[in-house]
Design an enzyme around this catalytic site. Structure first.
Site, PDB file in Angstrom:
ATOM      1  CD  GLU A  43      -2.180   1.300   2.893  1.00  0.00           C
ATOM      2  OE1 GLU A  43      -3.358   1.796   2.949  1.00  0.00           O
ATOM      3  OE2 GLU A  43      -1.903   0.778   3.728  1.00  0.00           O
ATOM      4  CE  LYS A 122      -7.135   1.444   3.823  1.00  0.00           C
ATOM      5  NZ  LYS A 122      -5.860   2.051   4.432  1.00  0.00           N
ATOM      6  CB  CYS A 157      -4.046  -1.386   4.835  1.00  0.00           C
ATOM      7  SG  CYS A 157      -2.840  -1.090   6.047  1.00  0.00           S
TER       8      CYS A 157
END
Length: 279
Positions: A43, A122, A157
């Site tokens: 990421e 995300k 994440c």
């Protein structure tokens, strides 16, 4: 199937690379994975996941310099490439000046021909009332990518802490769950635990790629990990820079789900729960 997780370092201080030099180095590492089926990057590797002040200054349009470098690297190596994520400056819906649209934490996935196969923004942003949570906008769409031998479900994440996202990806056909991350060292135990939990509860492979180094003073966990559908750790990196390469059989997902068909016994999430009668 052969997968390579490139756990690069993103470091602070005078020895820190420029974004462009890191981009060239990562492209070279991707090319070195020729012969792999899938390559995964971490990421926000261009800036560092905790380098909040760099998100706006280093933000790129979707088809910016990282897109161009990674598309060519995927094509040169002939691999499927999850190119990690970048701070994306999206176009403004109002048609106002360039660079005025929202920021996203955006993952790019390329085919072996260098074509853009998928974009994932995300959904769960970390920071509570600061950092990414206030600087970046949330994505809204689940993303899966069909490869010849498996279907990838894409997450980033902090998403790892939200099991409903992964269950939704599995409902959409995902068999291999790919997590690109910049996970802090102080919560490394959670990283390993959650990667195994997501694999076991979804009876899927989990490929989780983190970073080494220190982002804005935050030491990174490293320890990229590959977990099979039974929760067995097939491979795990150390704390430093490393390319973690593993061979796995995607057919094990179907075999596991047939041998232990727990997903068929789900009672919640498939339909509205039955309500008790009230007197």
């Amino acid at each position: 199937m052969r997968a390579s997780l490139i756990q690069i370092g993103v470091n602070d201080g005078e020895s820190a690379e420029s974004v462009e030099s890191r981009r060239r180095r990562v492209a070279s590492l991707v090319r070195e994975q020729e012969g792999a089926d899938l390559v995964v990057l971490p990421e926000l590797w261009t800036t560092g996941a905790f380098a909040y002040e760099a998100f706006a200054t280093e933000a790129e349009p979707l088809e910016g310099p990282t897109y161009e470098a990674m598309a060519k690297a995927a094509s040169d190596a002939g691999v499927w490439l999850h190119a990690g994520s970048i701070p994306e400056r999206a176009a403004s819906d109002s048609g106002s000046a360039a660079g005025s649209g929202p920021l996203y934490n955006t993952s790019l996935i390329f085919s072996p021909s260098g074509e853009l196969a998928a974009v994932y923004r995300k959904i769960h942003r970390f920071g509570f009332d600061k950092g990414e949570a206030v600087l970046m906008s949330p994505g809204t769409d689940l993303v899966s990518v069909r490869l010849p031998d498996t279907t990838l479900g894409i997450a980033t994440c902090y998403d790892l802490r939200f099991p409903e996202l992964f269950r939704s990806l599995v409902d959409a056909g995902a068999q291999t769950l790919v997590v690109s991350a910049g996970w802090p060292e102080r919560r490394r135990a959670h990283w390993t635990l959650l990667a195994q939990a997501r694999a076991v509860e979804n009876q899927a492979f989990v490929l989780a790629c983190g970073t080494a180094g220190t982002h804005a003073g935050v030491p990174q966990a490293g320890h990229s990990i590959v977990v099979d559908p039974w929760g067995e750790v097939l491979a795990e990196a150390g704390a430093g820079e490393e390319v973690l390469t593993v061979e796995f059989d995607p057919a094990k997902v179907a075999a596991t789900r047939e041998q232990f068909p727990a997903l068929k016994d789900r009672m919640l999430g498939l339909a509205p729960p039955r309500r008790s009668a009230t007197p």
